[in-house]
Design an enzyme around this catalytic site. Structure first.
Site, PDB file in Angstrom:
ATOM      1  N   THR A  71       0.828  -1.205   0.000  1.00  0.00           N
ATOM      2  CA  THR A  71       0.000   0.000   0.000  1.00  0.00           C
ATOM      3  C   THR A  71       0.864   1.258   0.000  1.00  0.00           C
ATOM      4  O   THR A  71       1.951   1.271   0.601  1.00  0.00           O
ATOM      5  CB  THR A  71      -0.956   0.014   1.221  1.00  0.00           C
ATOM      6  OG1 THR A  71      -1.452   1.343   1.409  1.00  0.00           O
ATOM      7  CG2 THR A  71      -0.282  -0.425   2.497  1.00  0.00           C
ATOM      8  N   SER A  92      -0.864   3.162  10.577  1.00  0.00           N
ATOM      9  CA  SER A  92      -1.743   2.285  11.369  1.00  0.00           C
ATOM     10  C   SER A  92      -1.053   0.930  11.516  1.00  0.00           C
ATOM     11  O   SER A  92      -0.093   0.629  10.796  1.00  0.00           O
ATOM     12  CB  SER A  92      -3.086   2.068  10.652  1.00  0.00           C
ATOM     13  OG  SER A  92      -2.908   1.218   9.537  1.00  0.00           O
ATOM     14  N   TYR A 118      -2.296  -1.790  10.584  1.00  0.00           N
ATOM     15  CA  TYR A 118      -2.501  -2.460   9.287  1.00  0.00           C
ATOM     16  C   TYR A 118      -1.390  -2.070   8.313  1.00  0.00           C
ATOM     17  O   TYR A 118      -0.765  -2.937   7.681  1.00  0.00           O
ATOM     18  CB  TYR A 118      -3.878  -2.070   8.698  1.00  0.00           C
ATOM     19  CG  TYR A 118      -3.881  -2.118   7.194  1.00  0.00           C
ATOM     20  CD1 TYR A 118      -3.828  -3.337   6.528  1.00  0.00           C
ATOM     21  CD2 TYR A 118      -3.889  -0.945   6.422  1.00  0.00           C
ATOM     22  CE1 TYR A 118      -3.771  -3.386   5.138  1.00  0.00           C
ATOM     23  CE2 TYR A 118      -3.832  -0.980   5.051  1.00  0.00           C
ATOM     24  CZ  TYR A 118      -3.770  -2.210   4.415  1.00  0.00           C
ATOM     25  OH  TYR A 118      -3.706  -2.254   3.045  1.00  0.00           O
ATOM     26  N   HIS A 119      -1.154  -0.749   8.179  1.00  0.00           N
ATOM     27  CA  HIS A 119      -0.119  -0.323   7.225  1.00  0.00           C
ATOM     28  C   HIS A 119       1.243  -0.885   7.639  1.00  0.00           C
ATOM     29  O   HIS A 119       2.066  -1.244   6.797  1.00  0.00           O
ATOM     30  CB  HIS A 119      -0.074   1.209   7.130  1.00  0.00           C
ATOM     31  CG  HIS A 119      -1.262   1.800   6.398  1.00  0.00           C
ATOM     32  ND1 HIS A 119      -2.340   2.344   7.054  1.00  0.00           N
ATOM     33  CD2 HIS A 119      -1.542   1.903   5.081  1.00  0.00           C
ATOM     34  CE1 HIS A 119      -3.229   2.765   6.161  1.00  0.00           C
ATOM     35  NE2 HIS A 119      -2.767   2.511   4.954  1.00  0.00           N
ATOM     36  N   LYS A 179       1.938  -4.354   6.433  1.00  0.00           N
ATOM     37  CA  LYS A 179       2.396  -4.378   5.029  1.00  0.00           C
ATOM     38  C   LYS A 179       3.884  -4.024   4.953  1.00  0.00           C
ATOM     39  O   LYS A 179       4.597  -4.517   4.084  1.00  0.00           O
ATOM     40  CB  LYS A 179       1.595  -3.370   4.208  1.00  0.00           C
ATOM     41  CG  LYS A 179       0.112  -3.666   4.114  1.00  0.00           C
ATOM     42  CD  LYS A 179      -0.161  -4.678   3.022  1.00  0.00           C
ATOM     43  CE  LYS A 179      -1.631  -4.753   2.675  1.00  0.00           C
ATOM     44  NZ  LYS A 179      -1.919  -5.778   1.677  1.00  0.00           N
ATOM     45  N   ARG A 195     -17.219   5.334   0.461  1.00  0.00           N
ATOM     46  CA  ARG A 195     -18.130   5.769   1.531  1.00  0.00           C
ATOM     47  C   ARG A 195     -18.875   7.052   1.121  1.00  0.00           C
ATOM     48  O   ARG A 195     -20.080   7.176   1.335  1.00  0.00           O
ATOM     49  CB  ARG A 195     -17.348   5.997   2.820  1.00  0.00           C
ATOM     50  CG  ARG A 195     -16.957   4.698   3.511  1.00  0.00           C
ATOM     51  CD  ARG A 195     -15.836   4.887   4.515  1.00  0.00           C
ATOM     52  NE  ARG A 195     -16.037   5.972   5.474  1.00  0.00           N
ATOM     53  CZ  ARG A 195     -16.886   5.944   6.493  1.00  0.00           C
ATOM     54  NH1 ARG A 195     -17.636   4.878   6.691  1.00  0.00           N
ATOM     55  NH2 ARG A 195     -16.980   6.961   7.328  1.00  0.00           N
ATOM     56  N   GLU A 233      -3.233  11.626  12.119  1.00  0.00           N
ATOM     57  CA  GLU A 233      -2.587  11.722  10.802  1.00  0.00           C
ATOM     58  C   GLU A 233      -2.408  13.195  10.470  1.00  0.00           C
ATOM     59  O   GLU A 233      -3.081  14.054  11.057  1.00  0.00           O
ATOM     60  CB  GLU A 233      -3.461  11.049   9.720  1.00  0.00           C
ATOM     61  CG  GLU A 233      -4.833  11.696   9.554  1.00  0.00           C
ATOM     62  CD  GLU A 233      -5.725  11.037   8.503  1.00  0.00           C
ATOM     63  OE1 GLU A 233      -5.288  10.112   7.827  1.00  0.00           O
ATOM     64  OE2 GLU A 233      -6.886  11.489   8.369  1.00  0.00           O
TER      65      GLU A 233
HETATM   66  N1  USQ Z   1     -11.265   9.650   5.376  1.00  0.00           N
HETATM   67  C1  USQ Z   1     -12.154  10.691   5.502  1.00  0.00           C
HETATM   68  N2  USQ Z   1     -13.490  10.389   5.615  1.00  0.00           N
HETATM   69  C2  USQ Z   1     -13.965   9.111   5.584  1.00  0.00           C
HETATM   70  C3  USQ Z   1     -13.047   8.050   5.440  1.00  0.00           C
HETATM   71  C4  USQ Z   1     -11.694   8.355   5.353  1.00  0.00           C
HETATM   72  O1  USQ Z   1     -11.768  11.859   5.520  1.00  0.00           O
HETATM   73  O2  USQ Z   1     -15.197   8.909   5.701  1.00  0.00           O
HETATM   74  C5  USQ Z   1      -9.831   9.964   5.215  1.00  0.00           C
HETATM   75  C6  USQ Z   1      -8.890   9.257   6.172  1.00  0.00           C
HETATM   76  O3  USQ Z   1      -8.745   9.946   7.386  1.00  0.00           O
HETATM   77  C7  USQ Z   1      -7.601   9.200   5.362  1.00  0.00           C
HETATM   78  C8  USQ Z   1      -8.094   9.129   3.912  1.00  0.00           C
HETATM   79  O4  USQ Z   1      -9.457   9.526   3.921  1.00  0.00           O
HETATM   80  O5  USQ Z   1      -6.894  10.400   5.509  1.00  0.00           O
HETATM   81  C9  USQ Z   1      -7.995   7.754   3.307  1.00  0.00           C
HETATM   82  O6  USQ Z   1      -8.738   6.861   4.102  1.00  0.00           O
HETATM   83  P1  USQ Z   1      -9.347   5.520   3.505  1.00  0.00           P
HETATM   84  O7  USQ Z   1     -10.150   4.875   4.573  1.00  0.00           O
HETATM   85  O8  USQ Z   1      -9.976   5.752   2.190  1.00  0.00           O
HETATM   86  O9  USQ Z   1      -8.007   4.717   3.161  1.00  0.00           O
HETATM   87  P2  USQ Z   1      -6.949   4.020   4.100  1.00  0.00           P
HETATM   88  O10 USQ Z   1      -7.356   3.864   5.499  1.00  0.00           O
HETATM   89  O11 USQ Z   1      -5.641   4.712   3.826  1.00  0.00           O
HETATM   90  O12 USQ Z   1      -6.920   2.548   3.479  1.00  0.00           O
HETATM   91  C10 USQ Z   1      -7.373   2.257   2.146  1.00  0.00           C
HETATM   92  C11 USQ Z   1      -7.583   0.766   2.052  1.00  0.00           C
HETATM   93  C12 USQ Z   1      -6.270   0.065   2.280  1.00  0.00           C
HETATM   94  C13 USQ Z   1      -5.225   0.589   1.324  1.00  0.00           C
HETATM   95  C14 USQ Z   1      -5.111   2.104   1.410  1.00  0.00           C
HETATM   96  C15 USQ Z   1      -4.245   2.717   0.349  1.00  0.00           C
HETATM   97  O13 USQ Z   1      -8.568   0.360   2.986  1.00  0.00           O
HETATM   98  O14 USQ Z   1      -6.436  -1.319   2.116  1.00  0.00           O
HETATM   99  O15 USQ Z   1      -3.981   0.035   1.664  1.00  0.00           O
HETATM  100  O16 USQ Z   1      -6.430   2.671   1.196  1.00  0.00           O
HETATM  101  S1  USQ Z   1      -3.454   4.172   0.948  1.00  0.00           S
HETATM  102  O17 USQ Z   1      -4.453   5.090   1.473  1.00  0.00           O
HETATM  103  O18 USQ Z   1      -2.702   4.753  -0.136  1.00  0.00           O
HETATM  104  O19 USQ Z   1      -2.621   3.733   2.060  1.00  0.00           O
END
Ligand code: USQ
Length: 393
Positions: free
Chosen positions: A144, A179, A181-182, A185, A241, A328
């Site tokens: 990721t 996190s 999770y991250h 990875k 979402r 974050e």
């Molecule tokens: N966020 C919001 N509002 C929401 C949901 C999330 O502002 O309702 C924000 C989070 O705080 C974060 C960003 O959006 O800053 C991304 O959150 P996310 O839930 O879309 O993504 P993340 O937790 O980073 O994880 C997702 C996948 C994961 C993958 C990752 C790629 O669930 O499997 O590894 O995206 S990356 O984001 O590049 O790490």
């Protein structure tokens, strides 16, 4: 090619499997059916109705013939993994069978341990089986972009060069994940790199951005072939979402300032990129990294795009920033190289608005399903370990 794919019941993996079968590859699909259980644990369900595995398999055979052998089991069980690999002898492994959620891993020590154990042990088992059964096999592993975090310097594709006293050294770029999770990875990355160095295995580690969308070209208008779309706070990504919130008339929820930036790509591009990685294996002993995303947006930009598309079809979308449950950076520099896949022929879709329109078209008929679990659209998993609903800002 004989391709073993882990996690075939998952969001991205089901259409990837369909795509690879349609190209004539022979596939061993593995899954322990954990994703369905975990989303259930979050009190939620897939916004798009999905079929039980037996019906999915029947639909697969109806459209793609006998290209798929399904193995139900857990790659963290070494004997199971060994048996599948001994029987199938894959030429490539696409390893996507991991727990993919940052919030889930932050709930408590049990979820953190489960995520670590599941992800790290599964990858380890595959590496040891590769060494002993198919040492020439190519592992395409889903990492990721979040492994790197959000440093104040540009992010290269996995490695950077340092020079000291006239001598150059290529080193892994530092990881500052956000996190447990991250972090799981990041540990995988280290383990795979080690296995390539010590045993001469070959692997492509994909640093993927946030994937979104409900459509690929593989569903053939057969609802039994559709893939899931999660919207709960643990397994739904921000953009998926937001689309679900827009569909049911709930305000979109950027966390905090909403200036967090991430790389995004539609699911159809993710499939294209993974196929390119499979078709272009590295040399024996080579560990390489592809940064896999199409465009960088801030979370507020995303919310505005969803609003724009929603308003165009008469939805009157509202945006209400809420407290950020995560720890974050909310406003930061973000620049990441992503050349390798483009050099190998990746053609980005470049049309987020079109994908969003498809998503809303697919989600609106499922408003009732989403509304019935609307509580899961409001986050309560805080990085501090507390569990209470976040308030509007
Ligand atoms: N966020 C919001 N509002 C929401 C949901 C999330 O502002 O309702 C924000 C989070 O705080 C974060 C960003 O959006 O800053 C991304 O959150 P996310 O839930 O879309 O993504 P993340 O937790 O980073 O994880 C997702 C996948 C994961 C993958 C990752 C790629 O669930 O499997 O590894 O995206 S990356 O984001 O590049 O790490």
């Amino acid at each position: 090619m004989r391709i073993m794919i882990t996690g075939i019941d998952g969001y991205l993996v089901l259409p990837l499997t369909q795509h690879l079968a349609s190209l004539g590859h022979e596939i061993a699909g593995v899954d322990n059916m954990l994703r369905r259980k975990m989303v259930g644990e979050m009190g939620s369900l897939s916004a798009i109705p999905i079929e039980p595995m037996a019906i999915r398999l029947q639909a697969f055979y109806d459209h793609f013939g006998d290209k798929l052998r399904f193995y139900q089991g857990d790659v963290t069980d070494y004997s199971f993994t060994y048996e599948v690999m001994r029987e199938f002898k894959p030429e490539a492994i696409v390893h996507l069978g991991e727990i993919p959620s940052a919030p889930y891993s932050m709930i408590n020590v049990h979820k953190s341990n489960q995520t670590m154990m599941n992800n790290i042990v599964g990858t380890q088992n595959l590496l040891f089986c590769m060494r002993d059964i198919v040492p020439d096999c190519h592992m395409v592993k889903l990492g990721t972009m979040g492994e790197y975090g959000t440093p104040n310097v540009p992010i290269p594709e996995g490695f950077f060069e340092m020079e000291y006293k006239g001598k150059k050294e290529v080193m892994p770029f530092p990881r500052i994940p956000g996190s447990w999770y991250h972090l799981s990875k990041v540990h995988d990355t280290q383990n795979i790199m080690f296995a390539c160095r010590i045993w001469g295995l070959r692997s492509t580690d994909i640093m993927q951005g946030v994937v979104y969308g409900t459509r690929t070209d593989t569903f053939k208008d057969d609802p039994r072939l559709r893939t899931r779309l999660d919207f709960d706070e643990a397994f739904g990504t921000a953009i998926n979402r937001f689309a679900c919130q827009a569909a049911i008339g709930m305000a979109l929820t950027p966390y905090g300032k909403g200036l967090q930036k991430r790389g995004f790509l539609p699911i159809r591009d993710s499939i294209q990129c993974l196929t390119i990685a499979i078709n272009n294996p590295p040399k024996p002993g080579e560990y390489r990294v592809f940064n896999q995303f199409e465009e960088v947006y801030s979370i507020s930009d995303l919310a505005l795009k969803v609003k724009e598309v929603g308003d165009e079809i008469g939805l009157n979308v509202q945006i209400n920033p809420i407290e950020n449950p995560r720890v974050e950076k909310e406003d930061h520099f973000y620049e990441a190289e992503h050349r390798c896949l483009l050099d190998l022929g990746y053609k980005p879709t470049h049309d987020m608005k079109k994908e969003l329109r498809f998503m809303l078209e697919d989600l609106l008929p499922n408003k009732g399903r989403i509304s019935s679990r609307s509580h899961s659209l409001l986050p309560s998993i805080r990085w501090s370990g507390k569990r209470d609903k976040c308030r509007p800002l």
